[in-house]
Design an enzyme around this catalytic site. Structure first.
Site, mmCIF file in Angstrom:
data_model
loop_
_atom_site.group_PDB
_atom_site.id
_atom_site.type_symbol
_atom_site.label_atom_id
_atom_site.label_comp_id
_atom_site.label_asym_id
_atom_site.label_seq_id
_atom_site.Cartn_x
_atom_site.Cartn_y
_atom_site.Cartn_z
ATOM 1 N N GLY A 7 17.143 66.999 -75.436
ATOM 2 C CA GLY A 7 18.612 67.054 -74.106
ATOM 3 C C GLY A 7 18.439 65.820 -73.224
ATOM 4 N N GLY A 10 19.914 63.483 -70.742
ATOM 5 C CA GLY A 10 19.996 64.150 -69.598
ATOM 6 C C GLY A 10 20.301 64.083 -67.747
ATOM 7 C CD GLN A 11 20.827 66.247 -62.033
ATOM 8 O OE1 GLN A 11 20.789 67.462 -62.356
ATOM 9 N NE2 GLN A 11 20.677 65.274 -60.574
ATOM 10 C CG ASP A 31 21.758 64.842 -75.426
ATOM 11 O OD1 ASP A 31 22.402 65.654 -76.147
ATOM 12 O OD2 ASP A 31 21.123 64.956 -74.535
ATOM 13 C CE1 TYR A 138 21.182 76.469 -67.114
ATOM 14 C CE2 TYR A 138 20.966 76.996 -65.416
ATOM 15 C CZ TYR A 138 20.747 77.145 -65.567
ATOM 16 O OH TYR A 138 19.284 75.395 -65.295
ATOM 17 C CE LYS A 142 17.577 77.038 -68.970
ATOM 18 N NZ LYS A 142 17.402 75.680 -69.836
#
Ligand SMILES: NC(=O)c1ccc[n+]([C@@H]2O[C@H](COP(=O)([O-])OP(=O)(O)OC[C@H]3O[C@@H](n4cnc5c(N)ncnc54)[C@H](O)[C@@H]3O)[C@@H](O)[C@H]2O)c1
Length: 314
Positions: A7, A10-11, A31, A138, A142
């Site tokens: 990932g 991403g941010q 990614d 989500y 998690k």
């Protein structure tokens, strides 16, 4: 040290790559998506879908990293629109990465959990170790990732370490989280002169500025294992209301028009999250501390957002 990131586009990933390269690590960025324009040109970029166990195993086998930073995920707002995809990426994807670590013999796995993992009904200041009953896909996936990581640590001696991130704010395009209203007050506020938040003005959730979030990951990864009494840590920096964020933005961008119109679906998610996290355990065990409060973040972020707008990146 050789680090593989999932990932990475991403941010968090893009900022983490820059940080790890600067301290001299060898980084393999992976990614589902193509290399973003903002990724450093000198980092190798590999396509990896974490939902594909054979592909995850093959790449980890080939790269032989010392450590994996597993960031690939579907965030809260997108996850509620596509719970099946969130399950595959967050749950099956995390299992695939854990299995690859076990099979290939990767020493360390760093995982990013979230305030969304807790669920409603907890005290205003949520301690590190509490029963977790999240109400979003989500959050459910998690918590499962946290528990699986602890299991692999106990059973297979994988050095699994995890932070529970607050909502993160950085000068970038947010990734579909329910805390995105905070960043949009800065980005839309500066670019368009106005922004209407999708929450009530008195909504209060834990937030963190990205430089603190990146330092948390890197410091936790480097902490001596013998100092760590657990695998999963709350970390915290600030817990402003949406109105307080608006006030801080106005202090730096005087003409901005910031209003509030609560969206019931996203408000329900926000209301199910903690208002503040107790991060005393992280402070004691590995010296976690934040550097940015709300006004320090605003002072740093506003010029960053202006720069990105000038360069056509926002
Ligand atoms: N941003 C936040 O406010 C926040 C808060 C708490 C926790 N976190 C956690 O931090 C981590 C990084 O978050 P972010 O803000 O960078 O998210 P992001 O959405 O910006 O980035 C996630 C990345 O995962 C990639 N991805 C999606 N599906 C994939 C798949 N099947 N295989 C491989 N990659 C895939 C996406 O292409 C994207 O680049 C996530 O695990 C997230 O849950 C983020």
């Amino acid at each position: 040290m050789k680090v593989l990131i999932t990932g990475a586009g991403g941010q968090v990933g893009l900022e983490l790559i820059t940080h790890l390269l600067a301290r001299g690590d060898t980084v393999c960025a992976t990614d589902l998506k193509e290399r973003p324009a903002a990724a450093p040109a000198d980092v190798p970029w590999r396509h990896l879908d974490v939902t594909d166990p054979a592909a995850v195993h093959a790449l980890v086998q080939q790269e032989q990293p010392d450590s994996i930073f597993h960031l690939a995920a579907i965030l809260s707002a997108t996850g509620e629109q596509m719970p099946n995809v969130a399950y595959r990426v967050n749950q099956t994807g995390t299992y695939n990465v854990l299995e690859a670590c076990r099979q290939v013999g990767v020493r360390q796995l760093i995982f990013t959990s979230t305030i969304a993992a807790f669920g409603p009904g907890l005290p205003d200041l949520v301690p590190n170790d509490v029963p977790m009953r999240p109400s979003t896909m989500y959050g459910v996936t998690k918590v499962a990732g946290e528990l699986l990581g602890e299991y692999y640590h106990q059973k297979w001696d994988l050095d699994f370490r995890c932070v529970r991130y607050p909502g993160l704010i950085s000068a970038g395009v947010p990734g579909g989280g329910t805390s995105d209203y905070a960043l949009h007050m800065y980005t839309d506020g500066i670019k368009r002169g106005h922004y209407e938040s999708f929450c009530h003005a008195d909504t209060r959730i834990p937030l963190m500025y990205m430089p603190d979030a990146i330092r948390a990951l890197v410091d936790l990864a480097a902490a001596p294992r013998e100092r760590l009494k657990r695998c999963v840590y709350n970390i915290a920096a600030m817990s402003p209301t949406a109105a307080e964020i608006a006030e801080s933005v106005r202090s730096a961008v005087p003409d901005v028009d910031l209003t509030f119109c609560s969206d019931p679906h996203r408000q329900a998610i926000l209301d199910s999250w903690p208002r503040a996290l107790d991060d005393g355990v992280a402070r004691d065990e590995w010296g976690w501390h934040h550097e940015y409060d709300l006004d320090a973040m605003t002072a740093h972020l506003v010029p960053e957002v202006r720069k990105m707008i000038e360069h056509g990146l926002l």
